[in-house]
Design a protein around this motif. Structure first.
Motif, PDB file in Angstrom:
ATOM      1  N   LEU A 173       0.945  -1.292  -0.350  1.00 39.25           N
ATOM      2  CA  LEU A 173       0.025  -0.147  -0.275  1.00 39.25           C
ATOM      3  C   LEU A 173       1.139   1.474   0.137  1.00 39.25           C
ATOM      4  CD1 LEU A 173      -2.876  -0.027   0.463  1.00 39.25           C
ATOM      5  CD2 LEU A 173      -2.969   0.933   2.634  1.00 39.25           C
ATOM      6  N   PRO A 174       0.788   2.604  -0.596  1.00 34.56           N
ATOM      7  CA  PRO A 174       1.814   3.447  -0.536  1.00 34.56           C
ATOM      8  C   PRO A 174       1.164   4.202   0.527  1.00 34.56           C
ATOM      9  CG  PRO A 174      -0.308   3.652  -2.401  1.00 34.56           C
ATOM     10  CD  PRO A 174      -0.306   2.581  -2.038  1.00 34.56           C
ATOM     11  N   VAL A 175       1.687   3.719   1.479  1.00 33.98           N
ATOM     12  CA  VAL A 175       1.060   5.435   2.774  1.00 33.98           C
ATOM     13  C   VAL A 175       2.726   5.760   2.665  1.00 33.98           C
ATOM     14  CG1 VAL A 175       0.353   3.229   4.196  1.00 33.98           C
ATOM     15  CG2 VAL A 175       2.684   3.847   3.855  1.00 33.98           C
ATOM     16  N   THR A 176       1.930   6.936   3.732  1.00 34.30           N
ATOM     17  CA  THR A 176       3.767   7.947   4.372  1.00 34.30           C
ATOM     18  C   THR A 176       2.863   8.483   5.477  1.00 34.30           C
ATOM     19  OG1 THR A 176       2.427   9.350   2.796  1.00 34.30           O
ATOM     20  CG2 THR A 176       5.135   9.567   2.710  1.00 34.30           C
ATOM     21  N   VAL A 177       4.166   8.472   6.948  1.00 40.22           N
ATOM     22  CA  VAL A 177       3.388   8.880   8.258  1.00 40.22           C
ATOM     23  C   VAL A 177       4.390  10.298   8.464  1.00 40.22           C
ATOM     24  CG1 VAL A 177       3.657   8.452  10.279  1.00 40.22           C
ATOM     25  CG2 VAL A 177       3.182   6.510   8.943  1.00 40.22           C
ATOM     26  N   SER A 178       3.749  10.931   8.754  1.00 37.84           N
ATOM     27  CA  SER A 178       4.720  12.119   9.247  1.00 37.84           C
ATOM     28  C   SER A 178       4.213  12.066  11.137  1.00 37.84           C
ATOM     29  CB  SER A 178       4.063  13.567   8.440  1.00 37.84           C
ATOM     30  OG  SER A 178       2.304  13.476   8.850  1.00 37.84           O
ATOM     31  N   ARG A 179       5.340  12.891  11.742  1.00 39.30           N
ATOM     32  CA  ARG A 179       5.165  12.742  13.253  1.00 39.30           C
ATOM     33  C   ARG A 179       5.008  14.020  13.606  1.00 39.30           C
ATOM     34  NH1 ARG A 179       8.024   6.951  13.264  1.00 39.30           N
ATOM     35  NH2 ARG A 179       6.450   5.649  13.171  1.00 39.30           N
ATOM     36  N   CYS A 180       4.539  15.120  13.829  1.00 35.49           N
ATOM     37  CA  CYS A 180       4.751  16.169  14.470  1.00 35.49           C
ATOM     38  C   CYS A 180       4.917  16.454  16.006  1.00 35.49           C
ATOM     39  CB  CYS A 180       3.644  17.049  13.766  1.00 35.49           C
ATOM     40  SG  CYS A 180       3.945  18.883  13.299  1.00 35.49           S
ATOM     41  N   SER A 181       5.327  17.708  15.708  1.00 31.84           N
ATOM     42  CA  SER A 181       5.189  18.303  17.650  1.00 31.84           C
ATOM     43  C   SER A 181       3.993  19.177  17.678  1.00 31.84           C
ATOM     44  CB  SER A 181       6.812  18.948  17.846  1.00 31.84           C
ATOM     45  OG  SER A 181       6.533  19.900  16.498  1.00 31.84           O
ATOM     46  N   ASN A 182       4.225  18.929  18.978  1.00 30.76           N
ATOM     47  CA  ASN A 182       2.499  19.743  19.427  1.00 30.76           C
ATOM     48  C   ASN A 182       2.372  21.016  18.553  1.00 30.76           C
ATOM     49  OD1 ASN A 182       4.050  18.650  22.236  1.00 30.76           O
ATOM     50  ND2 ASN A 182       1.951  19.478  22.985  1.00 30.76           N
ATOM     51  N   ASN A 183       1.809  20.791  17.934  1.00 27.31           N
ATOM     52  CA  ASN A 183       0.271  22.171  17.649  1.00 27.31           C
ATOM     53  C   ASN A 183       0.152  23.197  17.986  1.00 27.31           C
ATOM     54  OD1 ASN A 183      -0.173  21.167  14.129  1.00 27.31           O
ATOM     55  ND2 ASN A 183       1.767  20.427  15.244  1.00 27.31           N
ATOM     56  N   TYR A 184      -0.470  24.640  17.364  1.00 21.85           N
ATOM     57  CA  TYR A 184      -0.835  25.276  18.106  1.00 21.85           C
ATOM     58  C   TYR A 184      -1.603  26.330  16.965  1.00 21.85           C
ATOM     59  CZ  TYR A 184       3.187  28.808  17.885  1.00 21.85           C
ATOM     60  OH  TYR A 184       3.295  29.797  17.040  1.00 21.85           O
ATOM     61  N   PRO A 190      -9.846  24.527  23.378  1.00 16.17           N
ATOM     62  CA  PRO A 190      -9.448  24.799  25.141  1.00 16.17           C
ATOM     63  C   PRO A 190      -9.765  23.560  25.857  1.00 16.17           C
ATOM     64  CG  PRO A 190     -12.183  25.529  24.104  1.00 16.17           C
ATOM     65  CD  PRO A 190     -11.137  24.568  23.050  1.00 16.17           C
ATOM     66  N   GLU A 191      -9.621  22.707  25.312  1.00 17.94           N
ATOM     67  CA  GLU A 191      -8.954  21.948  26.700  1.00 17.94           C
ATOM     68  C   GLU A 191      -7.424  21.817  26.732  1.00 17.94           C
ATOM     69  OE1 GLU A 191     -10.692  17.686  25.822  1.00 17.94           O
ATOM     70  OE2 GLU A 191      -9.439  17.731  23.459  1.00 17.94           O
ATOM     71  N   LYS A 192      -6.245  21.760  24.959  1.00 18.05           N
ATOM     72  CA  LYS A 192      -4.781  21.680  25.369  1.00 18.05           C
ATOM     73  C   LYS A 192      -4.727  23.097  25.880  1.00 18.05           C
ATOM     74  CE  LYS A 192      -5.942  17.926  23.097  1.00 18.05           C
ATOM     75  NZ  LYS A 192      -5.767  18.102  21.733  1.00 18.05           N
ATOM     76  N   LEU A 193      -3.163  22.844  26.067  1.00 17.94           N
ATOM     77  CA  LEU A 193      -2.618  23.854  26.872  1.00 17.94           C
ATOM     78  C   LEU A 193      -3.087  25.403  26.342  1.00 17.94           C
ATOM     79  CD1 LEU A 193      -1.227  24.242  29.473  1.00 17.94           C
ATOM     80  CD2 LEU A 193       1.063  24.715  27.793  1.00 17.94           C
ATOM     81  N   ILE A 194      -2.283  25.421  25.271  1.00 15.75           N
ATOM     82  CA  ILE A 194      -2.468  27.117  24.994  1.00 15.75           C
ATOM     83  C   ILE A 194      -3.920  27.919  24.908  1.00 15.75           C
ATOM     84  CG2 ILE A 194      -1.953  28.580  23.134  1.00 15.75           C
ATOM     85  CD1 ILE A 194       1.252  27.268  22.814  1.00 15.75           C
ATOM     86  N   PRO A 195      -4.912  26.620  24.521  1.00 14.53           N
ATOM     87  CA  PRO A 195      -5.991  28.300  23.608  1.00 14.53           C
ATOM     88  C   PRO A 195      -6.566  27.721  25.419  1.00 14.53           C
ATOM     89  CG  PRO A 195      -6.437  25.859  22.820  1.00 14.53           C
ATOM     90  CD  PRO A 195      -4.375  25.872  23.039  1.00 14.53           C
ATOM     91  N   LEU A 196      -6.462  26.459  26.183  1.00 14.35           N
ATOM     92  CA  LEU A 196      -7.258  26.842  27.518  1.00 14.35           C
ATOM     93  C   LEU A 196      -6.678  28.115  28.529  1.00 14.35           C
ATOM     94  CD1 LEU A 196      -7.577  23.277  29.652  1.00 14.35           C
ATOM     95  CD2 LEU A 196      -5.919  25.809  30.745  1.00 14.35           C
TER      96      LEU A 196
END
Ligand code: NAD
Ligand code: TYD
Length: 340
Positions: A173-184, A190-196
């Motif tokens: 299967l032609p797949v890719t995976v990306s692993r990102c750091s914390n987004n903002y 607003p349950e996540k740190l910055i918007p909270l």
């Protein structure tokens, strides 16, 4: 080109849908989302009337529904954002994370195998690598770092990644995976740190900082994440993993103090509360592969991005006040009641 974006009513998914609909008027973008507590069609207002955009409500773990959708739509590309995404919720209800994050992913992969696909892209997280010690600043996560998860959330995301890569090796299967750091950025729930912190500081409410506030996260503006995924689905090599991050490490306490300063609110609002069980100490991405192979570079650093984000929350108070008074009401007391 027909693209199914799953989880496109959530934080990053809705930013990505807007990016794709605006940038590629000749692509058909189908936003498939179950509209859980985290899904919000208000996030799609700027594109909802565009001719190349369509919304479909449904569950990625509902096999019958997914197969019918693929039969009808025959997508060329699937980008899977749909997930249960909050670590704290995974600690109180792990099973929901297995269902959506693991079984939802395998259901999508099976539909891709059955109906054919040019590219399946899995949106993953740096949390699959576990954490780094605070006293080894020279260490970063590379794509070769072993998976070593801490929370039910990161364990479910790592499991999904392994299935995606196994479907490449086993079935081609032609797949890719990306692993990102914390987004903002805009539309962050607003349950996540910055918007909270922004929403509570504006209301002069106590600001819960877990443990000592020394934990480090590597923050990336959501627009830079969307650009990176766009590059990976168009130019990334099949079967490859790409780490995404912009070297913007901050302690949680630094993040909270930056927001308070920008809003001209006092640090006396900060409350140190009981730590999250299994709390990861430090995340830090080495983005060399995506930079050198695909030419990606972020447009924001944390200082510019956080000011833009704070301004967005000031300009869009109705958006987050609707959330706080709706599905979310009661959540804060339930999760934080005995800690504050
Ligand atoms: P989010 O919680 O804001 O949005 C998730 C979306 O998925 C919601 O719209 C929800 O309704 C939908 N959804 C949930 N279960 C579903 C199901 N069974 N079927 C269909 N739709 C379903 O999440 P987010 O922060 O936008 O994260 C999106 C993706 O990016 C996730 O896969 C997450 O693991 C990954 N990620 C997030 C971050 C981050 O900092 N937020 C960082 C790296 C990776
Ligand atoms: P979060 O936004 O939940 O993202 P993640 O757990 O995926 O990194 O949390 C970011 C950091 O902020 C994490 O170290 C936990 C901490 N945190 C607090 O100190 N207080 C809070 O109220 C929340 C939600 C998080």
């Amino acid at each position: 080109m027909k693209v199914i974006v799953t989880g496109g009513a959530g934080f990053i998914g809705s930013n990505f849908v807007q990016h794709m609909v605006n940038k590629y008027p000749d692509y058909e973008i189908i936003n498939l989302d179950l509209l859980t507590y985290a899904g919000n069609l208000e996030n799609l207002k700027p594109v909802e009337d565009k001719p190349n955009y369509k919304f479909v409500k449904g569950d990625i773990a509902d096999r019958e529904f997914i197969f019918k959708l693929f039969e009808d739509e025959k997508p060329d590309v699937v980008v899977n954002f749909a997930a249960e995404s909050h670590v704290d919720r995974s600690i109180t209800d792990p099973e929901a994370f297995v269902r959506t994050n693991v079984m939802g992913t395998t259901t999508l992969l099976d539909a891709c195998r059955t109906y054919g696909i040019k590219r399946y892209h899995q949106v993953s997280t740096d949390e699959v690598y576990g954490d780094l010690p605070l006293d080894r600043p020279e260490l970063f996560f590379t794509e070769e770092t072993p998976l070593h998860t801490s929370s039910p959330y990161s364990s479910s995301k790592a499991s999904a990644d392994l299935f995606v890569l196994a479907y490449h090796r086993t079935y081609g299967l032609p797949v890719t995976v990306s692993r990102c750091s914390n987004n903002y950025g805009p539309y962050h729930f607003p349950e996540k740190l910055i918007p909270l912190i922004i929403s509570r500081a504006l209301a002069d409410e106590e600001l819960p900082v877990y443990g000592t506030g020394e934990n480090v996260r590597d923050w990336l503006h959501v627009a830079d994440h969307c650009e990176a995924i766009d590059l990976v689905i168009h130019k990334g090599r099949e079967g490859e993993v790409y780490n995404i991050g912009g070297h913007n490490e901050r302690t949680n306490l630094e993040v909270v103090k930056t927001i308070l300063k920008a809003l001209d609110k006092p640090e006396s609002l900060i409350r140190f509360v009981t730590d999250r069980p299994g709390h990861d100490m430090r995340y830090a991405i080495d983005p060399t592969k995506i930079e050198t192979e695909l030419g990606w570079e972020p447009k924001y650093n944390f200082d510019s991005g956080i000011q833009q984000t704070i301004q967005w929350y000031l300009d869009n108070q109705e958006w987050w006040k609707n959330i706080l008074s709706g599905e979310y009401s009661g959540y804060f007391d339930k999760m934080y009641g005995n800690r504050l």
